[in-house]
Each structure stands twice: as structure tokens, then as C-alpha cells.
Design a protein around this motif. Structure first.
Motif, PDB file in Angstrom:
ATOM      1  N   GLY A  86       0.797  -1.415  -0.134  1.00 32.80           N
ATOM      2  CA  GLY A  86      -0.269  -0.432   0.277  1.00 32.80           C
ATOM      3  C   GLY A  86       0.650   1.171  -0.040  1.00 32.80           C
ATOM      4  N   PRO A  87       0.587   2.619   0.284  1.00 33.73           N
ATOM      5  CA  PRO A  87       1.274   3.745   0.418  1.00 33.73           C
ATOM      6  C   PRO A  87       2.741   3.965   1.231  1.00 33.73           C
ATOM      7  CG  PRO A  87      -1.260   4.051   0.150  1.00 33.73           C
ATOM      8  CD  PRO A  87      -1.423   2.530   0.338  1.00 33.73           C
ATOM      9  N   TRP A  92       4.836   1.458  -0.344  1.00 28.33           N
ATOM     10  CA  TRP A  92       6.242   2.046  -1.419  1.00 28.33           C
ATOM     11  C   TRP A  92       6.980   3.320  -1.436  1.00 28.33           C
ATOM     12  CZ3 TRP A  92       5.761  -0.580  -5.307  1.00 28.33           C
ATOM     13  CH2 TRP A  92       4.415  -1.907  -5.717  1.00 28.33           C
ATOM     14  N   SER A  93       5.996   4.209   0.022  1.00 30.56           N
ATOM     15  CA  SER A  93       7.321   5.436   0.566  1.00 30.56           C
ATOM     16  C   SER A  93       7.878   4.778   1.198  1.00 30.56           C
ATOM     17  CB  SER A  93       5.710   5.280   1.623  1.00 30.56           C
ATOM     18  OG  SER A  93       4.887   6.337   1.799  1.00 30.56           O
TER      19      SER A  93
END
Length: 273
Positions: free
Chosen positions: A182-183, A186-187
Motif C-alpha cells: 500500500g502507500p 511504496w513510501s
């Protein structure tokens, strides 16, 4: 010939850089270098790999590198004293910096080579595995100058320690977060990619801090040689670990190398070296 260009470029940059902005200069250099690594395979996809056209494209790209050299306004710094430092002398003088080169070579090439393999084995589609590598590489490209800014405004040695710590933490987080990307995943991947390559630029800045101009070429040669030793052994050893421990082998190898660098850096700080 290629490695001579590599060493000469880094030595020249280190000699021209001011102490107050050395890490940022090396950050820009590391950004351009990462861009070259990322764009090289793309370049070959345009003409294909058959016939003489790919070789002509590579030759044209090499000739293009002459343009900034012809346009540069300042001459290379003059060396008014002969070099009196051998390669192994450089390694003995700054073991921490040389260890940074080894760790950078091991970590970056192991991850760059094996992240897609790990992703596919973990159940990712080929497209998602390639995207994972792409986000990792984007961190390589976009985080070098910010890391350089931090290193210039703090202690470069402790910035290198912090960088290696983030590499180790990213290696722990990666297999745990991969099943549900999720975000946050990826971060993390973006930051992990940036700091894994950032250790190289910070190491170059530390090299410039420690050596006089007439010693820099030999010291830089030792740095590049050690980086290449890490780059050769990293994918091999991490690949063996991945084969024997499919879930955590790759990331364990990376975190162990980062951890060993942290221990050496802390020991060097306590000993005042």
C-alpha cells in the motif's frame, strides 16, 4: 579505461568541491550516475540488441560525455606536490570510508539485482515486480541531493551511520510489508532505494574530508575498487541466501552488511578515528 574515467571524475569533483557543500556536490554526482544506470538499459531497448546500431548508440552516449568537459569554465586543480599514498595505505588510513564503499556496493547491487526475483518468488506478477524495482530506483535518483544536504549540515560520519540504519530497517520491513503493498510500502521502498545508494555519495564526501589533493586519486581508486568488490559479491552472496532462505535470505544478507558497517562506524567514533 572506463574505471579511469570513473576515478578521475570523482577525484576532480572532490578537489573542486568546498567543504561546506561537498556532500551536496557528491549527491548531484550520485544522482546523475544513478540516472545513467537506469537509462542505459532503456537506451538499448530503442535500437534493439542486434547488429551494429546498439554499439553505435553506446559510442554516441560516450562521446556526449565530452560535451561538459569541453564547456567547463575552470581548469583541473593543479597538483603542486607528488602523490605519496598507495592503494592499501588509503585503505588503512580510512577503514570506515572504505567500509562504506564495500557496504554501498554490496547493498545497492544486491537489491537492484534481486528485488524483482524476490518479488516474483513471493507471488508478485512480473509487472508488479518491475514496478517495485522502479520505485526503488526512483529513490536512487531523487534522494541523493537531500541526503547530501543533511550530511553537509550535520556530521557526515553519523549521517552515514543513520543511512546504514535505515537500510537495515528497510530490509526488515520489506518482506513484512510486501504481501499487502500500500502507500506505506511504496513510501518505504522509495526511501530505502534512496538511502541504499546514498551511502556511496556520503562515502565520497568523507574521502574528500580526509585526504589532501595529491592523495585523492589513490584514495579514490581504493574506494572504487572496494565498491566493485561489494558489487561483485553482493548479488552472489545475497542470491545464495535467497535460494536457501526464500523469505528472509536476501534482506538478512543486506541487513547484516549494514549492521556490520554500523558497528565499525561506532567503534571508529569511540576510538576517535
Amino acid at each position: 579505461i572506463g574505471v579511469v574515467h570513473w576515478i578521475a571524475s570523482e577525484t576532480w569533483l572532490n578537489m573542486l568541491a568546498r567543504d561546506s557543500s561537498r556532500s551536496r556536490v557528491m549527491g548531484v554526482y550520485a544522482t546523475v550516475m544513478a540516472g545513467g544506470f537506469a537509462s542505459g538499459p532503456v537506451l538499448l531497448t530503442l535500437p534493439g540488441t542486434a547488429g551494429w546500431i546498439p554499439f553505435a548508440a553506446i559510442a554516441a552516449a560516450s562521446l556526449f560525455a565530452l560535451v561538459p568537459l569541453l564547456l567547463i569554465g575552470s581548469a583541473p586543480p593543479a597538483l603542486d606536490r607528488p602523490m605519496h599514498l598507495d592503494l592499501f595505505g588509503a585503505m588503512r588510513t580510512v577503514p570506515l570510508v572504505i567500509a562504506a564503499a564495500l557496504a554501498a556496493g554490496f547493498v545497492d547491487t544486491a537489491l537492484f539485482t534481486l528485488i524483482p526475483v524476490y518479488g516474483v518468488r513471493a507471488g508478485q506478477t512480473t509487472e508488479l515486480a518491475v514496478l517495485t524495482l522502479g520505485v526503488f530506483t526512483a529513490g536512487n535518483l531523487f534522494l541523493q541531493y537531500p541526503l547530501g544536504w543533511i550530511a553537509d549540515h550535520t556530521d557526515r560520519r553519523w549521517t552515514a551511520v543513520a543511512t546504514a540504519t535505515i537500510v537495515a530497517l528497510g530490509a526488515i520491513a520489506f518482506p513484512l510489508m510486501l504481501p499487502q503493498p500500500g502507500p506505506a510500502f511504496w513510501s518505504m521502498l522509495f526511501v530505502w532505494g534512496g538511502v541504499s545508494w546514498g551511502l556511496y555519495g556520503i562515502g565520497l564526501a568523507l574521502l574528500g574530508d580526509r585526504f589532501r589533493p595529491e592523495q585523492l586519486a589513490a584514495a579514490n581508486a581504493a574506494f572504487v575498487m572496494t565498491y566493485q568488490a561489494g558489487a561483485i559479491t553482493g548479488p552472489v552472496l545475497a542470491g545464495v541466501a535467497l535460494d536457501h532462505w526464500p523469505v528472509y535470505g536476501l534482506t538478512t544478507a543486506v541487513s547484516l552488511v549494514a549492521g556490520l558497517f554500523i558497528l565499525l562506524a561506532v567503534a571508529a567514533a569511540l576510538l576517535g578515528r
